[in-house]
Design a protein around this motif. Structure first.
Motif, short mmCIF file in Angstrom:
data_model
loop_
_atom_site.label_atom_id
_atom_site.label_comp_id
_atom_site.label_asym_id
_atom_site.label_seq_id
_atom_site.Cartn_x
_atom_site.Cartn_y
_atom_site.Cartn_z
N THR A 28 95.12 35.14 4.83
CA THR A 28 95.32 33.91 4.09
C THR A 28 93.93 33.35 3.79
OG1 THR A 28 95.45 32.58 6.09
CG2 THR A 28 97.54 33.41 5.18
N THR A 29 93.85 32.42 2.88
CA THR A 29 92.57 31.83 2.54
C THR A 29 92.52 30.39 3.03
OG1 THR A 29 92.34 33.23 0.60
CG2 THR A 29 91.04 31.22 0.61
N SER A 30 91.47 30.08 3.76
CA SER A 30 91.24 28.73 4.23
C SER A 30 90.26 28.06 3.26
CB SER A 30 90.65 28.79 5.64
OG SER A 30 90.34 27.51 6.08
N THR A 31 90.55 26.83 2.85
CA THR A 31 89.75 26.15 1.85
C THR A 31 89.12 24.88 2.41
OG1 THR A 31 91.27 26.93 0.16
CG2 THR A 31 89.83 25.14 -0.45
N GLN A 32 87.87 24.64 2.05
CA GLN A 32 87.20 23.39 2.37
C GLN A 32 86.86 22.73 1.04
OE1 GLN A 32 85.71 26.46 3.70
NE2 GLN A 32 87.28 26.26 5.24
N PHE A 33 87.35 21.48 0.85
CA PHE A 33 87.09 20.74 -0.39
C PHE A 33 86.94 19.28 -0.02
CE2 PHE A 33 88.84 19.38 -4.75
CZ PHE A 33 87.59 19.47 -5.34
N TYR A 34 85.72 18.75 -0.15
CA TYR A 34 85.46 17.39 0.30
C TYR A 34 84.25 16.80 -0.42
CZ TYR A 34 82.15 20.07 3.15
OH TYR A 34 81.18 20.94 3.56
N ILE A 35 84.13 15.46 -0.35
CA ILE A 35 82.97 14.75 -0.90
C ILE A 35 81.85 14.79 0.14
CG2 ILE A 35 82.09 12.52 -1.69
CD1 ILE A 35 84.94 11.89 -2.65
N THR A 36 80.64 15.07 -0.33
CA THR A 36 79.48 15.12 0.56
C THR A 36 78.31 14.37 -0.07
OG1 THR A 36 78.11 16.62 1.88
CG2 THR A 36 78.60 17.31 -0.35
N SER A 37 77.24 14.23 0.65
CA SER A 37 76.06 13.52 0.14
C SER A 37 75.24 14.43 -0.78
CB SER A 37 75.19 13.05 1.31
OG SER A 37 74.59 14.17 1.94
N LYS A 38 74.43 13.81 -1.60
CA LYS A 38 73.54 14.55 -2.49
C LYS A 38 72.59 15.42 -1.67
CE LYS A 38 70.05 13.97 -6.08
NZ LYS A 38 69.37 13.01 -6.97
N GLU A 39 72.07 14.87 -0.59
CA GLU A 39 71.11 15.61 0.25
C GLU A 39 71.73 16.88 0.82
OE1 GLU A 39 70.02 11.65 -0.49
OE2 GLU A 39 71.77 12.25 0.69
N LEU A 40 72.93 16.77 1.36
CA LEU A 40 73.60 17.96 1.92
C LEU A 40 73.96 18.95 0.82
CD1 LEU A 40 75.86 16.42 4.69
CD2 LEU A 40 73.79 17.79 4.98
N ALA A 41 74.37 18.44 -0.34
CA ALA A 41 74.71 19.33 -1.45
C ALA A 41 73.49 20.12 -1.90
CB ALA A 41 75.30 18.52 -2.60
N LEU A 42 72.35 19.44 -2.04
CA LEU A 42 71.13 20.12 -2.47
C LEU A 42 70.61 21.09 -1.41
CD1 LEU A 42 69.26 17.21 -4.25
CD2 LEU A 42 70.26 19.24 -5.31
N GLU A 43 70.85 20.79 -0.16
CA GLU A 43 70.44 21.68 0.92
C GLU A 43 71.21 23.00 0.86
OE1 GLU A 43 70.96 21.64 5.70
OE2 GLU A 43 70.12 19.81 4.81
N VAL A 44 72.51 22.90 0.59
CA VAL A 44 73.37 24.08 0.53
C VAL A 44 73.18 24.84 -0.79
CG1 VAL A 44 75.78 24.85 0.46
CG2 VAL A 44 75.09 23.09 2.06
N MET A 45 72.96 24.08 -1.88
CA MET A 45 72.87 24.70 -3.20
C MET A 45 71.76 24.02 -4.02
SD MET A 45 76.04 25.52 -5.67
CE MET A 45 75.84 26.47 -7.13
N PRO A 46 70.51 24.47 -3.89
CA PRO A 46 69.38 23.84 -4.56
C PRO A 46 69.49 23.79 -6.09
CG PRO A 46 68.61 25.34 -2.86
CD PRO A 46 70.10 25.53 -2.98
N ASP A 47 70.25 24.69 -6.70
CA ASP A 47 70.41 24.70 -8.16
C ASP A 47 71.07 23.42 -8.68
OD1 ASP A 47 69.29 27.18 -8.21
OD2 ASP A 47 71.16 28.27 -8.53
N LEU A 48 71.66 22.64 -7.81
CA LEU A 48 72.32 21.40 -8.23
C LEU A 48 71.34 20.36 -8.75
CD1 LEU A 48 75.05 20.89 -5.48
CD2 LEU A 48 75.37 21.56 -7.84
N ILE A 49 70.06 20.57 -8.53
CA ILE A 49 69.06 19.62 -9.01
C ILE A 49 69.17 19.45 -10.53
CG2 ILE A 49 67.12 21.21 -9.37
CD1 ILE A 49 66.78 17.87 -7.59
N SER A 50 69.64 20.49 -11.22
CA SER A 50 69.81 20.42 -12.68
C SER A 50 71.13 19.76 -13.09
CB SER A 50 69.74 21.83 -13.27
OG SER A 50 70.84 22.60 -12.83
N ALA A 51 71.96 19.37 -12.14
CA ALA A 51 73.28 18.79 -12.45
C ALA A 51 73.17 17.38 -13.00
CB ALA A 51 74.18 18.80 -11.21
N GLU A 52 72.08 16.69 -12.74
CA GLU A 52 71.97 15.30 -13.21
C GLU A 52 71.21 15.25 -14.44
OE1 GLU A 52 71.13 12.27 -10.34
OE2 GLU A 52 72.07 13.45 -8.78
#
Length: 183
Positions: free
Chosen positions: A159-183
């Protein structure tokens, strides 16, 4: 227009179709015939369907807008699975491994959903809430293997376990640095 959309979407899967499905379909055709093969193919393709309709989501610009960034960091589990998403029950885009989507919406109540495909086991999740004007929200989506099961004649599956939640900008950029271009 519809034919072009279908062709573009299927062109991504051409190598898989050529090397995996065609030999399987040839063997099945020899063993079970055309009617059964057609039934199997229709059942297989139905598994790609989702439940939300394609419709226009409300858009906003400027100070009245809230920015929603939905991202999915790189992971081995589900690497070939592109997850369908919806906003306020309107189908938007699929989110592939190591990618992100950005939407500017009017401030207020919204429901953002990772949808499960018709025949999938898991992969879905929902974030609902009041999104404030002028703010950017980072929604983290990831999948991992859940429980294993055995189906006679099929073998072992997960089965597939899913994680879907709101997080901070800092944690998001730490996990996925390409997000810097999202703004």
């Amino acid at each position: 227009r519809l034919a072009g959309t279908i062709t573009r979407r299927l062109s991504r899967f051409a190598p898989i179709l050529a090397y995996v499905l065609l030999p399987v379909m040839q063997v099945l055709y020899k063993k079970v015939g055309m009617r059964i093969l057609a039934l199997i193919l229709v059942t297989f393709l139905a598994g790609c369907a989702t439940t939300s309709p394609n419709c226009e989501i409300p858009r906003a610009e400027g100070e009245a807008a809230t920015t929603i960034v939905i991202y999915r960091p790189s992971a081995m589990y589900g690497i070939l699975y592109s997850t369908p998403f919806s906003i306020d029950n309107c189908r938007i885009e699929n989110l592939s491994n190591n990618s992100f989507l950005v939407y500017k919406l009017p401030a207020g109540q919204h429901r953002i959903a990772a949808e499960r495909r018709a025949m999938a086991v898991g992969g879905d999740g929902v974030v609902s809430g009041n999104f404030e004007a002028g703010k950017t929200y980072y929604l983290h989506y990831s999948m991992s293997a859940g429980d294993s099961y055995y189906a006679p004649g099929v073998g072992v599956g997960f089965t597939t376990s899913t994680q879907f939640y709101i997080t901070s900008k800092e944690l998001a950029l730490e996990v996925m640095p390409d997000l810097i271009s999202a703004e």
